[in-house]
Scaffold this active site. Structure first.
Site, mmCIF file in Angstrom:
data_model
loop_
_atom_site.group_PDB
_atom_site.id
_atom_site.type_symbol
_atom_site.label_atom_id
_atom_site.label_comp_id
_atom_site.label_asym_id
_atom_site.label_seq_id
_atom_site.Cartn_x
_atom_site.Cartn_y
_atom_site.Cartn_z
ATOM 1 C CG LEU A 16 39.227 41.036 39.161
ATOM 2 C CD1 LEU A 16 40.426 40.206 38.763
ATOM 3 C CD2 LEU A 16 37.973 40.412 38.588
ATOM 4 C CG ASP A 17 34.188 39.027 43.586
ATOM 5 O OD1 ASP A 17 32.997 38.766 43.774
ATOM 6 O OD2 ASP A 17 34.842 38.541 42.649
ATOM 7 C CB ALA A 18 37.807 36.803 47.435
ATOM 8 C CB SER A 51 36.384 37.060 39.948
ATOM 9 O OG SER A 51 35.320 37.544 40.667
#
Lengths: 309, 421
Positions: free
Chosen positions: A101-103, A105
């Site tokens: 999960l990128d930063a 989200s």
């Protein structure tokens, strides 16, 4: 030869999910979970130090002649096995992350500990996201924190138009799904798979949205619920941007939230105050009990049975 | 006691080159060593003075087969032979260890390893010898000449075992370069004890010795005059003895800095922040590591407060007297918190200055609690209006108290809300 710390660690092996807060890199989450697990495992009360017999001299007279030296046996703990000398028993624990999960989200993030990491490769199931969008602006990285590229009006947008666009998107994705499943559409096999719902892309393919619908519409903001496979969060933000373009306006994505990853739902996710060894142990035990028949947990179940024997 | 005992030993044989003499407190059971080459005096004291190569074995001339004992072997022998205080009539068992001859490091002795085939017949292990002879035989201990870990030396070294008993984390210290060898070279009676007594005199509690030495092992190599002069300097600046004791226990590196450096720093804090002498003393007493670290990050933090936040001089003074940690905080995190407080929560400067502890808390905590209150419609931080929530209650209360008293909701609701962010 299993020390109490090793027994605690065996109970910690498995899969569980945490709720990643927005704005935090997933590596920080993984590192803080690893640190708290290490703390929990290393503070299990260990066995007492082994002792050995040594012969301590007792000097009777101070005349200095060697004859007077006598020796007595004493049981002394072996300091070379003391934890302050050998270091903690566990110096790192293998904590693996499922789908990243990128930063920007937030949402459900599946983590595996020890042997549970093997099951991370088998999580080939759909994921649920909630996308929050806002009409009126377009930015360079499709999120509301990026540099604004253009602004437009959005008064002409109605619910029906939005639904039409979503239906079109869904149709295109359905076609892509059938194309990537690499099964001849005219065969009996394809029909049977479609009946059971097993028709899906093989291996790594382009991101596919299996379902998309609008759950909240209040211009300028709207919320979409998306079910997808093989996606990245940037792709989802791009979808929001493209929906804006289709509606002859612009849109940015204000939030990407993963609500489900395979069989891990929001309910099972642990919030930040629960990232302790005891809570994680509880979550893992619960996960293994509830996932009786899922193929994902076949390997995990075998380990679990071996450990309980 | 130990050194005199060691000096009284006279070994009849040539010891294998692997012998390293420590100030051994106890010895293992004797073993019979062969040869009739004549006595070699063991000089325990010389080891302590030899600071150059503590790990290098001593060459003792031409070596013969030597029999080593291990502690475990001793135990079994003891049980079998019903060993008691009386040394006469003990059973000797010879353990051959031909590898011991090869284990040394000195290249010279390698040339001298040769099986002496016409050696005189060895004494039988069952021969009885007098007490004198029995006591003069000493066994070289199986300590490796060089090692990456201190655990191989801790049982034989008095210094190391006493340090472990004090609570020093040897494992952490041996990771630092050269600290392990430094600790091994120390003598407990002459190096460690005077400094521990000095710390006790200042007022540092015994339970803190382990913490202090683990974080600053070099306090054991600092000269006593220096330590005393620095304490005298601090006392001359009107720090009370309890304050000095608490400062030393919380900042272990404090007494390793010269008087000039401590003076420099105290002067800096007094000038830059325009604080009175008693206020400077106050913040330094509460955060002693202000005197230990470098001043550059502090200067940058002050610049950030002045320029980016737009705080006035007296406001900065007030914040620092209340929360000195702001001086050593991370700039990015500080800016993030201030940004959120001022721009998202719309809190004016004067309220932030009134509750400076918000600058010390975690960003995620402030954000989640504020959004929860906003969701409930209770996010009201203006003291002039009703239902006012003060910033310190927002930040410093634990989760449960915050939920029940401030937000008037349950803890589970708060966790559920966190999952919707």
């Amino acid at each position: 030869m299993a020390t109490p710390a090793i027994r605690t660690f065996r109970r910690l092996e498995g899969l569980f999910c945490v709720y990643k807060p927005p704005g935090v890199h997933w590596k920080l989450v993984r590192d803080s979970v690893e640190t708290s697990l290490l703390k929990g495992v290393n503070t299990t009360p260990s066995r007492p130090l082994p002792r050995e017999i040594r012969f301590l001299p007792l000097q009777g007279n101070e005349t200095g002649t060697a004859k007077e030296i006598t020796v007595s046996a004493a049981s002394v703990p072996v300091l070379s096995k003391h934890p302050l000398v050998t270091g903690p028993e566990f110096q790192n624990i293998k904590v693996g992350v499922g789908h990243h999960l990128d930063a920007f989200s937030s949402g459900v993030l599946v983590l595996g500990v020890g042997n549970g990491n093997k099951a991370l490769n088998n999580l080939h199931q759909t994921r649920d996201y909630t996308l929050e969008g806002e009409f009126g602006t377009a930015t360079d990285d499709f999120s509301h924190k990026g540099r604004v590229v253009e602004t437009t009006t959005y008064d002409h947008i109605t619910q029906e138009k939005l639904d039409k666009v979503l239906a079109m998107l869904q149709g295109a994705n359905q076609k892509a799904l059938l194309m990537y499943s690499r099964v001849d559409m005219r065969s009996q096999e394809a029909y049977e798979m479609a009946v059971q719902g097993l028709l899906g892309p093989e291996g790594k393919s382009l991101p596919i949205l299996t379902d998309i619908r609008c759950i909240h519409f209040q211009p300028p903001s709207f919320t979409l619920e998306v079910q997808c496979l093989n996606e990245t969060q940037k792709y989802l933000r791009k979808i929001v941007h493209e929906i804006g373009l289709e509606l002859r306006s612009t849109a940015v994505c204000k939030g990407v939230r993963r609500t489900r990853d395979g069989c891990f739902t929001l309910q099972d996710a642990l919030t930040r105050n629960h990232w302790t060894a005891t809570d994680i142990m509880g979550a893992i035990q619960q996960q293994t009990c509830s996932s009786g028949n899922t193929d994902v947990f076949v390997s995990r179940k075998q380990d679990f049975h071996q450990d309980t024997n | 006691m130990a050194s005199s005992f060691a000096q009284s030993l006279r070994c009849r044989s040539h010891l294998c080159s692997k012998t390293v003499t420590f100030t051994i407190q106890y010895f293992t059971q004797f073993r019979h060593c062969t040869t009739r080459r004549g006595p070699v005096a063991l000089n325990a004291a010389s080891f302590i003075n030899d600071n150059n190569t503590p790990y290098q074995p001593r060459e003792r001339g031409k070596q013969q087969k030597c029999y080593y004992s291990t502690v475990k072997h001793v135990e079994s022998e003891v049980k079998e032979s019903k060993y008691s205080k009386d040394l006469s009539g003990m059973d000797f068992v010879s353990v051959k260890s031909p590898l011991s001859q090869i284990r040394d490091v000195m290249p010279v002795t390698e040339n001298q390893i040769s099986l002496n085939l016409d050696v005189t017949p060895e004494l039988s292990a069952l021969e009885e010898i007098s007490d004198d002879e029995a006591i003069t035989i000493s066994v070289p201990s199986a300590i490796p000449p060089a090692s990456t870990s201190l655990k191989e030396y801790v049982d034989q070294s008095e210094t190391l075992s006493k340090l472990v008993q004090l609570g020093v984390n040897l494992w952490k210290l041996e990771q630092r370069p050269n600290v392990g060898s430094m600790l091994l070279r120390l003598d407990f009676e002459t190096d460690v004890v005077p400094r521990l007594l000095f710390l006790k005199d200042i007022g540092v509690e015994d339970s803190r010795f382990g913490y202090i030495i683990t974080h600053n092992p070099f306090i054991l190599t600092e000269s006593l005059e220096n330590l005393q002069s620095r304490v005298k300097y601090l006392k001359s600046k009107k720090f009370s003895s309890e304050t000095v004791a608490s400062m030393v226990s919380r900042a272990p590196y404090l007494l390793n800095f010269s008087v000039k450096r401590l003076d420099n720093r105290l002067g800096f804090y007094q000038q830059e922040l325009s604080l009175s002498v008693s206020n400077t003393r106050n913040i330094v007493a509460r955060l002693p590591r202000l005197l230990c670290g470098s001043l550059e990050p502090v200067k940058e933090n002050l610049k950030v407060c002045e320029i980016e936040f737009g705080l006035k001089k007296n406001e900065i003074q007030h914040i620092i007297i209340a929360v000195p940690k702001v001086l050593t905080a991370n700039k990015k995190k500080l800016t993030q918190i201030f940004n959120f407080l001022h721009n998202t929560m719309n809190i004016p400067h004067r309220l932030i200055v009134k509750f400076p502890q918000v600058l010390n808390s975690k960003y995620l905590r402030i954000r989640e609690r504020h959004l929860f209150l906003q969701y409930l419609g209770k996010a009201q931080y203006d003291p002039a209006q009703s239902n006012y929530i003060s910033l310190d209650r927002l930040v410093s209360l634990p989760d449960e108290t915050f939920c029940t008293e401030v937000a008037l909701a349950t803890l589970d609701d708060f966790y559920l809300f966190q999952k919707t962010l």
